[in-house]
Write an enzyme that holds these catalytic residues in place. Structure first.
Site, PDB file in Angstrom:
ATOM      1  N   SER A  71     -31.021 -69.701 -17.099  1.00  0.00           N
ATOM      2  CA  SER A  71     -31.078 -70.637 -16.100  1.00  0.00           C
ATOM      3  C   SER A  71     -31.124 -70.190 -14.776  1.00  0.00           C
ATOM      4  O   SER A  71     -31.632 -71.089 -14.022  1.00  0.00           O
ATOM      5  CB  SER A  71     -29.580 -71.368 -16.168  1.00  0.00           C
ATOM      6  OG  SER A  71     -28.642 -70.395 -15.844  1.00  0.00           O
ATOM      7  N   ASP A 379     -24.407 -74.055  -6.594  1.00  0.00           N
ATOM      8  CA  ASP A 379     -23.215 -74.321  -7.490  1.00  0.00           C
ATOM      9  C   ASP A 379     -22.279 -73.239  -7.628  1.00  0.00           C
ATOM     10  O   ASP A 379     -22.296 -72.315  -6.806  1.00  0.00           O
ATOM     11  CB  ASP A 379     -23.422 -75.036  -8.974  1.00  0.00           C
ATOM     12  CG  ASP A 379     -24.431 -74.091  -9.565  1.00  0.00           C
ATOM     13  OD1 ASP A 379     -24.375 -73.026  -9.379  1.00  0.00           O
ATOM     14  OD2 ASP A 379     -25.229 -74.654 -10.713  1.00  0.00           O
ATOM     15  N   HIS A 382     -25.172 -70.317  -9.303  1.00  0.00           N
ATOM     16  CA  HIS A 382     -26.401 -70.084  -9.220  1.00  0.00           C
ATOM     17  C   HIS A 382     -26.702 -70.290  -7.727  1.00  0.00           C
ATOM     18  O   HIS A 382     -26.163 -71.164  -6.946  1.00  0.00           O
ATOM     19  CB  HIS A 382     -27.446 -71.195  -9.927  1.00  0.00           C
ATOM     20  CG  HIS A 382     -27.240 -71.436 -11.220  1.00  0.00           C
ATOM     21  ND1 HIS A 382     -26.317 -72.227 -11.861  1.00  0.00           N
ATOM     22  CD2 HIS A 382     -27.865 -70.906 -12.141  1.00  0.00           C
ATOM     23  CE1 HIS A 382     -26.568 -71.860 -13.185  1.00  0.00           C
ATOM     24  NE2 HIS A 382     -27.280 -71.099 -13.350  1.00  0.00           N
TER      25      HIS A 382
END
Length: 404
Positions: A71, A379, A382
């Site tokens: 991700s 967040d 990340h």
């Protein structure tokens, strides 16, 4: 969450030092293959639209960048899936092309975008599953999920041969730089957070399992023609806000208990400072450099449990020697304050910054910050676009010449 491995500029530099040991060539000592949400990116320099920041030798070329990643480098492949691991909604992407959420786990660009930009390939790397992706886009970028990645990579090679012929295809594969970004999900979530694998493996045997899987993966890439391969290991996961909150047991890690917690150490940390905390059990650090007793206790307990039996290998007396390397200095409050360019590194911008990620990070949360330029993380897992930009710039500047 996926993604991996790392705070302010100093933390980012420290994270890079940890990652770079496993980055170059086929060295697999610190690499583990993410076994769940894992994507493959192809970036080809046939239709260049950016001016290269990095200049490679005139007699060399990088016709393509091929990136396998989680991700941290994904640009939107989960958007059309029924999954909680997605971010195609605000506040994600709020600084991306006028505030457009694209499936990038950040407020803006992610490393895959900065990599192709630095190399002058293009401005952005689109997702393979983007409905607007055109056949010609295969020459400049695509993304494929883990379960099918090698098979689809083989299919892609076949398509490329149909476009430019076998000889040119072999040249592209041999001269391309292949980046593999993985391992943080396996280590942080699958092993430590959920504990799913702990019943079967201790950390050493689990690392061996991941290493074997990774080695086989790299061998298959090599067999398909890849030659310039760079591997990123997990960043210092203890610096990630969600891991601090869910696993660490400490509430405050971005400053020390003494004084303001940013510069106070030695004689600067004294009883005359009325800012000193009254409950240091919440803190990782006592002054701006040294941990609290509780933090030291955890560190020593884990180290001695993991390594004490290794000394039996070295015989008796002074031959039993253990050497500790430097800790992630970017996590130290004074280094963040004095060296870095970020104000907040212990929590993310989104929500409370401690657990919000993917669907938990949404526009309904009124706690989300208004100025993410102060934050290392967007967040709870990340980094922000600014942090990513520093990471990629320093990594590619330092290591790209090892591939050419």
């Amino acid at each position: 969450m996926n993604g991996s491995s790392i705070e302010d500029q100093q933390l980012l530099k420290e994270s890079q030092e940890e990652n770079s040991r496993a980055m170059l060539h086929l060295k697999m000592e610190h690499f583990s293959l993410s076994t769940k949400f894992f994507f493959l990116y192809f970036v080809f320099a046939v239709l260049c639209s950016s001016e290269a920041v990095i200049q490679i030798p005139n007699n060399e070329t990088i016709p393509a960048v091929i990136m396998f990643g989680d991700s941290i480098v994904d640009t939107g492949n989960n958007n059309g899936l029924t999954s909680v691991v997605k971010c195609d909604f605000p506040p994600y992407g709020r600084d991306f092309n006028g505030g457009m959420p694209t499936g990038r786990f950040s407020n803006g660009k992610v490393p895959s975008d900065f990599l192709v930009e630095e190399l002058g390939i293009k401005d952005l790397l689109p997702a393979y599953r983007d409905p607007s992706l055109q056949p010609k886009d295969l020459l400049t970028g695509s993304v494929i999920p883990l379960s099918e990645q090698l098979q689809d990579f083989k299919q892609y090679i076949g398509k490329l041969k149909g476009i430019v012929g076998e000889e040119r295809t072999n040249f592209i594969l041999a001269k391309s730089v292949v980046f593999v970004v993985a391992s943080s999900n396996d280590i942080a979530n699958t092993y430590f957070l959920t504990g799913i694998r702990k019943a079967e493996y201790d950390i050493s045997s689990y690392a061996d399992l991941l290493l074997n899987s990774a080695s086989n993966f790299i061998k298959e890439l090599y067999g398909l023609g890849a030659r310039r391969i760079g591997v990123f290991s997990a960043p210092p996961l203890g610096c990630v806000p969600s891991q601090r909150f869910l696993v660490g047991g400490f509430e405050i890690a971005n400053k020390g208990c003494c004084g303001t917690g940013t510069v106070e150490v030695a004689i600067l940390c004294n009883q005359l400072d009325h800012h000193t905390c009254t409950d240091d059990s919440k803190y990782v650090f006592f002054d701006s450099y040294h941990p609290t007793e509780n933090a030291y206790k955890i560190i020593v307990s884990q180290l001695i449990t993991k390594y004490i039996y290794n000394f039996e290998l070295y015989g008796l007396g002074a031959r039993r020697i253990g050497v500790f390397s430097a800790p992630p200095l970017g996590c130290v409050p004074s280094q963040r304050f004095l060296v870095g360019g970020f104000e907040i590194a212990n929590k993310g911008c989104c929500g409370t910054g401690t657990v919000e990620v993917a669907i938990l990070c949404n526009q309904l949360d009124h706690h989300t910050c208004t100025d993410d330029s102060k934050y290392v993380f967007f967040d709870s897992y990340h980094p922000t676009e600014n942090a990513y930009k520093i990471i990629v710039s320093q990594l590619i500047t330092k290591y790209i010449y090892n591939f050419v």
